[in-house]
Design a protein around this motif. Sequence first.
Motif, PDB file in Angstrom:
ATOM      1  N   GLY A  32      50.399  49.441  26.199  1.00  0.00           N
ATOM      2  CA  GLY A  32      50.998  49.370  27.519  1.00  0.00           C
ATOM      3  C   GLY A  32      50.696  48.041  28.177  1.00  0.00           C
ATOM      4  O   GLY A  32      49.575  47.533  28.093  1.00  0.00           O
ATOM      5  N   VAL A  33      51.701  47.482  28.840  1.00  0.00           N
ATOM      6  CA  VAL A  33      51.555  46.201  29.536  1.00  0.00           C
ATOM      7  C   VAL A  33      51.987  46.387  30.984  1.00  0.00           C
ATOM      8  O   VAL A  33      53.045  46.972  31.252  1.00  0.00           O
ATOM      9  CB  VAL A  33      52.426  45.102  28.872  1.00  0.00           C
ATOM     10  CG1 VAL A  33      52.287  43.780  29.621  1.00  0.00           C
ATOM     11  CG2 VAL A  33      52.065  44.939  27.409  1.00  0.00           C
ATOM     12  N   ASP A  34      51.186  45.884  31.919  1.00  0.00           N
ATOM     13  CA  ASP A  34      51.564  45.979  33.329  1.00  0.00           C
ATOM     14  C   ASP A  34      50.926  44.828  34.099  1.00  0.00           C
ATOM     15  O   ASP A  34      49.834  44.345  33.743  1.00  0.00           O
ATOM     16  CB  ASP A  34      51.120  47.315  33.935  1.00  0.00           C
ATOM     17  CG  ASP A  34      51.940  47.693  35.151  1.00  0.00           C
ATOM     18  OD1 ASP A  34      52.926  48.440  34.989  1.00  0.00           O
ATOM     19  OD2 ASP A  34      51.614  47.224  36.254  1.00  0.00           O
ATOM     20  N   ALA A  35      51.614  44.397  35.169  1.00  0.00           N
ATOM     21  CA  ALA A  35      51.125  43.283  35.979  1.00  0.00           C
ATOM     22  C   ALA A  35      50.218  43.732  37.115  1.00  0.00           C
ATOM     23  O   ALA A  35      49.573  42.899  37.750  1.00  0.00           O
ATOM     24  CB  ALA A  35      52.309  42.497  36.541  1.00  0.00           C
ATOM     25  N   SER A  36      50.165  45.041  37.383  1.00  0.00           N
ATOM     26  CA  SER A  36      49.393  45.539  38.520  1.00  0.00           C
ATOM     27  C   SER A  36      47.969  45.910  38.104  1.00  0.00           C
ATOM     28  O   SER A  36      47.763  46.841  37.315  1.00  0.00           O
ATOM     29  CB  SER A  36      50.082  46.767  39.134  1.00  0.00           C
ATOM     30  OG  SER A  36      49.228  47.388  40.078  1.00  0.00           O
ATOM     31  N   ALA A  37      46.986  45.194  38.670  1.00  0.00           N
ATOM     32  CA  ALA A  37      45.590  45.519  38.384  1.00  0.00           C
ATOM     33  C   ALA A  37      45.236  46.916  38.873  1.00  0.00           C
ATOM     34  O   ALA A  37      44.453  47.632  38.233  1.00  0.00           O
ATOM     35  CB  ALA A  37      44.675  44.484  39.033  1.00  0.00           C
ATOM     36  N   LYS A  38      45.841  47.336  39.991  1.00  0.00           N
ATOM     37  CA  LYS A  38      45.564  48.670  40.531  1.00  0.00           C
ATOM     38  C   LYS A  38      46.049  49.753  39.576  1.00  0.00           C
ATOM     39  O   LYS A  38      45.376  50.762  39.359  1.00  0.00           O
ATOM     40  CB  LYS A  38      46.245  48.824  41.893  1.00  0.00           C
ATOM     41  CG  LYS A  38      45.760  47.869  42.960  1.00  0.00           C
ATOM     42  CD  LYS A  38      46.614  47.973  44.210  1.00  0.00           C
ATOM     43  CE  LYS A  38      46.292  46.904  45.226  1.00  0.00           C
ATOM     44  NZ  LYS A  38      47.220  46.925  46.380  1.00  0.00           N
ATOM     45  N   MET A  39      47.227  49.557  39.028  1.00  0.00           N
ATOM     46  CA  MET A  39      47.751  50.539  38.076  1.00  0.00           C
ATOM     47  C   MET A  39      46.923  50.549  36.790  1.00  0.00           C
ATOM     48  O   MET A  39      46.624  51.610  36.229  1.00  0.00           O
ATOM     49  CB  MET A  39      49.210  50.233  37.764  1.00  0.00           C
ATOM     50  CG  MET A  39      50.173  50.567  38.884  1.00  0.00           C
ATOM     51  SD  MET A  39      50.278  52.360  39.179  1.00  0.00           S
ATOM     52  CE  MET A  39      51.774  52.473  40.156  1.00  0.00           C
ATOM     53  N   LEU A  40      46.524  49.374  36.313  1.00  0.00           N
ATOM     54  CA  LEU A  40      45.776  49.307  35.061  1.00  0.00           C
ATOM     55  C   LEU A  40      44.383  49.917  35.197  1.00  0.00           C
ATOM     56  O   LEU A  40      43.827  50.420  34.213  1.00  0.00           O
ATOM     57  CB  LEU A  40      45.677  47.861  34.585  1.00  0.00           C
ATOM     58  CG  LEU A  40      46.986  47.266  34.053  1.00  0.00           C
ATOM     59  CD1 LEU A  40      46.832  45.777  33.785  1.00  0.00           C
ATOM     60  CD2 LEU A  40      47.441  47.989  32.783  1.00  0.00           C
TER      61      LEU A  40
END
Length: 260
Positions: free
Chosen positions: A63-71
Motif C-alpha cells: 500500500g502507498v499513501d501520501a498521508s502520514a495520518k492515514m499511514l
Amino acid sequence: MTQLDQWNPSQYNKFRDERAQPFVDLVAMVQPAPAMRIIDLGCGAGELTASLLNRFPDATVEGVDASAKMLEQAAAHAGPRLSFRAGDVRDVTDVSPYDLVLSNAVFQWVPDNAGLVGRILSQLRPGAQIAFQLPNNEAHPSHALAAAVASESPFREMLGGFVRRSEALTLEQYATLLYDHGLREHMCIEKIYGHVLANSADVVEWVKGTSLGAYLARLNEPDSAAFLTAYRERLLGTIGDHSPYFYPFRRLLFWGRKGG
C-alpha cells in the motif's frame, strides 16, 4: 511530491461501511491469479487494503499513501505479505512488477489523469490487471456548494483563490485509454450508491472526511469554522432538513487486463 495532508482517519471512518462498498465492488471485478503481486495506490488507513488478502490469500500486497495520518493507522495491518510506505501516487514510476494495480477513491485528486493512467497502462506487463474507483459526485449540492462558497468573499480571499475541482476523466475517456493501451478485456461502469443517512446534516459530516477537507485544511481554526457554518447553511437550505436523508453518490469503476 509533497502535498497538504488534509486527512482525518476518524472523520473519514464515520461512514466506514458506506465507503467500503465501492471497494468491495471494485475488487469483485478483478480476476484472481496465483501468487499475485498487488499495489494499492492511495491505500489510506489500510483496512481495505488488508482485506485484499482475504480474496487473494497467496498474494503479496503493498500500500502507498501520501498521508502520514492515514499511514499511522495502516501500520497496524502490516504483516509478512502486507506492507505500507509513504509516497505520492505520481511518484510510483514503475508498476511493471505488479500483477494488479488498484486504486480506490484517489485519482480524483491527482492532476493529469490521462497522462498518469496512460503511463501506468503502458507499463503493465501482459496479463496484469488494473482496477480503479473514483468518486464522481461533483454535480451534487454536497460538492457543488462547497466550490460555490469557496469562490465567494470572504473565503475566496482566505483560500487565495483555491477551489477544489475533481481531476476525474469521463468514463468514456477511461475506456478509450484502456483500449488504446492494449486492454481489450475491460469493464467500465458508473454506479450510484444510495446512502440513507440519519439526517441531512450528516452530509456535512460525510464531506468533512473527504472533499471539504481540502478547504478546511487550508484555513486557520476560526476561518475554518466560519467556512463550515456558511457551507452548512447553504447546503441545508438547498437539500432541506430531512430525517432520514437519501444521499445518492455517483462513482466510476473500471477494470482491465492487458493482452499479449
